[in-house]
Enzyme design. Structure first.
Site, PDB file in Angstrom:
ATOM      1  CE  LYS A  13      -2.023  -1.169   3.914  1.00  0.00           C
ATOM      2  NZ  LYS A  13      -1.316  -2.434   4.181  1.00  0.00           N
ATOM      3  NE  ARG A  88      -5.231  -0.091   9.162  1.00  0.00           N
ATOM      4  CZ  ARG A  88      -4.013  -0.536   8.880  1.00  0.00           C
ATOM      5  NH1 ARG A  88      -3.694  -1.785   9.115  1.00  0.00           N
ATOM      6  NH2 ARG A  88      -3.110   0.267   8.407  1.00  0.00           N
ATOM      7  NE  ARG A 127       7.729  -2.068   6.345  1.00  0.00           N
ATOM      8  CZ  ARG A 127       6.408  -2.063   6.481  1.00  0.00           C
ATOM      9  NH1 ARG A 127       5.648  -1.581   5.513  1.00  0.00           N
ATOM     10  NH2 ARG A 127       5.852  -2.546   7.566  1.00  0.00           N
ATOM     11  NE  ARG A 160       5.746  -0.185  10.163  1.00  0.00           N
ATOM     12  CZ  ARG A 160       4.645  -0.264   9.435  1.00  0.00           C
ATOM     13  NH1 ARG A 160       4.581   0.366   8.269  1.00  0.00           N
ATOM     14  NH2 ARG A 160       3.609  -0.948   9.863  1.00  0.00           N
ATOM     15  NE  ARG A 171       2.022  -4.938  11.084  1.00  0.00           N
ATOM     16  CZ  ARG A 171       3.092  -4.743  10.299  1.00  0.00           C
ATOM     17  NH1 ARG A 171       4.279  -5.163  10.678  1.00  0.00           N
ATOM     18  NH2 ARG A 171       2.949  -4.141   9.146  1.00  0.00           N
TER      19      ARG A 171
HETATM   20  P1  AP5 Z   1       4.826  -1.519   1.915  1.00  0.00           P
HETATM   21  O1  AP5 Z   1       4.512  -0.760   0.681  1.00  0.00           O
HETATM   22  O2  AP5 Z   1       5.509  -0.830   3.014  1.00  0.00           O
HETATM   23  O3  AP5 Z   1       3.528  -2.317   2.426  1.00  0.00           O
HETATM   24  P2  AP5 Z   1       2.213  -1.801   3.178  1.00  0.00           P
HETATM   25  O4  AP5 Z   1       1.048  -2.471   2.543  1.00  0.00           O
HETATM   26  O5  AP5 Z   1       2.209  -0.326   3.270  1.00  0.00           O
HETATM   27  O6  AP5 Z   1       2.453  -2.496   4.574  1.00  0.00           O
HETATM   28  P3  AP5 Z   1       2.342  -1.902   6.061  1.00  0.00           P
HETATM   29  O7  AP5 Z   1       3.142  -2.813   6.922  1.00  0.00           O
HETATM   30  O8  AP5 Z   1       2.674  -0.452   6.098  1.00  0.00           O
HETATM   31  O9  AP5 Z   1       0.842  -2.106   6.332  1.00  0.00           O
HETATM   32  P4  AP5 Z   1       0.127  -2.158   7.692  1.00  0.00           P
HETATM   33  O10 AP5 Z   1      -1.264  -2.080   7.270  1.00  0.00           O
HETATM   34  O11 AP5 Z   1       0.474  -3.312   8.524  1.00  0.00           O
HETATM   35  O12 AP5 Z   1       0.761  -0.930   8.501  1.00  0.00           O
HETATM   36  P5  AP5 Z   1       0.275   0.586   8.741  1.00  0.00           P
HETATM   37  O13 AP5 Z   1       1.462   1.430   8.832  1.00  0.00           O
HETATM   38  O14 AP5 Z   1      -0.779   0.948   7.804  1.00  0.00           O
HETATM   39  O15 AP5 Z   1       5.737  -2.777   1.443  1.00  0.00           O
HETATM   40  C1  AP5 Z   1       6.225  -3.705   2.403  1.00  0.00           C
HETATM   41  C2  AP5 Z   1       7.616  -4.208   1.960  1.00  0.00           C
HETATM   42  O16 AP5 Z   1       7.468  -4.959   0.749  1.00  0.00           O
HETATM   43  C3  AP5 Z   1       8.645  -3.102   1.643  1.00  0.00           C
HETATM   44  O17 AP5 Z   1       9.911  -3.534   2.037  1.00  0.00           O
HETATM   45  C4  AP5 Z   1       8.575  -2.969   0.121  1.00  0.00           C
HETATM   46  O18 AP5 Z   1       9.809  -2.532  -0.429  1.00  0.00           O
HETATM   47  C5  AP5 Z   1       8.248  -4.399  -0.293  1.00  0.00           C
HETATM   48  N1  AP5 Z   1       7.440  -4.480  -1.515  1.00  0.00           N
HETATM   49  C6  AP5 Z   1       6.395  -3.677  -1.892  1.00  0.00           C
HETATM   50  N2  AP5 Z   1       5.883  -4.073  -3.062  1.00  0.00           N
HETATM   51  C7  AP5 Z   1       6.595  -5.186  -3.440  1.00  0.00           C
HETATM   52  C8  AP5 Z   1       6.526  -6.052  -4.567  1.00  0.00           C
HETATM   53  N3  AP5 Z   1       5.623  -5.876  -5.561  1.00  0.00           N
HETATM   54  N4  AP5 Z   1       7.406  -7.084  -4.617  1.00  0.00           N
HETATM   55  C9  AP5 Z   1       8.337  -7.270  -3.625  1.00  0.00           C
HETATM   56  N5  AP5 Z   1       8.443  -6.462  -2.537  1.00  0.00           N
HETATM   57  C10 AP5 Z   1       7.581  -5.442  -2.454  1.00  0.00           C
HETATM   58  O19 AP5 Z   1      -0.387   0.452  10.191  1.00  0.00           O
HETATM   59  C11 AP5 Z   1       0.432   0.174  11.307  1.00  0.00           C
HETATM   60  C12 AP5 Z   1      -0.411   0.024  12.571  1.00  0.00           C
HETATM   61  O20 AP5 Z   1      -1.074   1.265  12.842  1.00  0.00           O
HETATM   62  C13 AP5 Z   1      -1.534  -1.010  12.508  1.00  0.00           C
HETATM   63  O21 AP5 Z   1      -1.058  -2.304  12.812  1.00  0.00           O
HETATM   64  C14 AP5 Z   1      -2.499  -0.472  13.562  1.00  0.00           C
HETATM   65  O22 AP5 Z   1      -2.016  -0.770  14.848  1.00  0.00           O
HETATM   66  C15 AP5 Z   1      -2.373   1.039  13.376  1.00  0.00           C
HETATM   67  N6  AP5 Z   1      -3.368   1.572  12.429  1.00  0.00           N
HETATM   68  C16 AP5 Z   1      -3.117   2.174  11.220  1.00  0.00           C
HETATM   69  N7  AP5 Z   1      -4.260   2.532  10.622  1.00  0.00           N
HETATM   70  C17 AP5 Z   1      -5.269   2.150  11.443  1.00  0.00           C
HETATM   71  C18 AP5 Z   1      -6.692   2.218  11.355  1.00  0.00           C
HETATM   72  N8  AP5 Z   1      -7.314   2.742  10.295  1.00  0.00           N
HETATM   73  N9  AP5 Z   1      -7.415   1.705  12.399  1.00  0.00           N
HETATM   74  C19 AP5 Z   1      -6.822   1.171  13.470  1.00  0.00           C
HETATM   75  N10 AP5 Z   1      -5.483   1.047  13.608  1.00  0.00           N
HETATM   76  C20 AP5 Z   1      -4.711   1.544  12.603  1.00  0.00           C
HETATM   77 MG    MG Z   2       2.373   1.079   4.858  1.00  0.00          MG
END
Ligand code: AP5
Ligand code: MG
Ligand code: ZN
Length: 222
Positions: A13, A88, A127, A160, A171
């Protein structure tokens, strides 16, 4: 346009939102990044969010919804938004629909990036990201030119805290159910577009771009 990127942790994402938001002229809003920034600043909201994030759980709606609705009402969000990691929960989705309707806006499309779960652990544990500009790397599949340094701004890259294998497992367990529930919610609205998130990042970008262009062409005809 108002777009949502939906997908499990590590689906890509953030990687895709950074590229696509720029291409479409949209403001990229990641609630995860907002919580991490608040935690780094040591605010009450940040401290509260950190407790949940470190366990791989969702931050409660009463914290998350207010923060996001406030953000989308600021002037820089008026030209359009690309939401990454929000909504979410169904209450988050309903609050978002209501707030946008108040501004005579609506979600145009939800892009659901689907990646087989067995690829996600390796993506997340490898990552590295830039605490200064937000650039995202992977030590094997998209390493920076100089080890440990951001290509864009030169800052030291960090990992992270929630990317340790045990927290990643938590997660994935947390997110599996709600991701499907939200996919259903938007499917019923006719807004869900599933996209294959496996393969090279630029192949995924091309698939997402094709969906966005189709949605925007249909919108112009209507
Ligand atoms: P990346 O692009 O970073 O993936 P992502 O989908 O953004 O993954 P996140 O870990 O950020 O998602 P998340 O939903 O767990 O965390 P968030 O920060 O939103 O890519 C990942 C890796 O893969 C990178 O190394 C990249 O280089 C690699 N990659 C990408 N594309 C690739 C490809 N095609 N091929 C190979 N490699 C690839 O949320 C964190 C926390 O915040 C949550 O756990 C929760 O506690 C809280 N939170 C956030 N939003 C909410 C909400 N709305 N409600 C409640 N809690 C929330
Ligand atoms: Mg992300
Ligand atoms: Zn940087």
């Amino acid at each position: 346009m108002q777009l949502i990127l939906l997908g499990l942790p590590g689906a890509g994402k953030g990687t895709q939102a950074q590229l696509l938001a720029q291409r479409q002229g949209l403001l990229h809003i990641s609630t995860g990044d907002m919580f991490r920034q608040a935690a780094a600043e040591g605010t009450d909201l940040g401290k509260r969010a950190q407790e949940y994030m470190s366990r791989g759980e969702l931050v409660p709606d009463e914290v998350t919804i207010g923060m996001l609705l406030d953000r989308i009402q600021r002037p820089d969000a008026a030209a359009g938004i690309m939401l990454d990691g929000f909504p979410r929960t169904i209450p988050q989705a309903e609050a978002l629909d209501a707030a946008l309707a108040n501004q005579n806006r609506a979600i145009d499309a939800v892009l659901y990036i689907k990646v087989p779960e067995d690829l996600l652990m390796a993506r997340l544990t490898g990552r590295w990201s830039c605490p200064n500009c937000g650039a995202i790397y992977h030590e094997l599949t998209s390493p920076p030119a100089a080890k440990g340094k951001c290509d864009r701004c030169g800052a030291d890259l960090t990992q992270r805290a929630d990317d340790r294998p045990d927290t990643v497992r938590a997660r994935l367990d947390t997110n599996r159910t709600w991701t499907e529930a939200l996919a259903d919610y938007y499917e019923k609205q006719g807004k869900l577009h599933a996209v294959d998130g496996a393969g090279e990042p630029d192949q995924v970008t091309a698939r997402l771009t094709a969906e966005i262009d189709a949605v925007s062409a249909a919108g112009e005809k209507a």
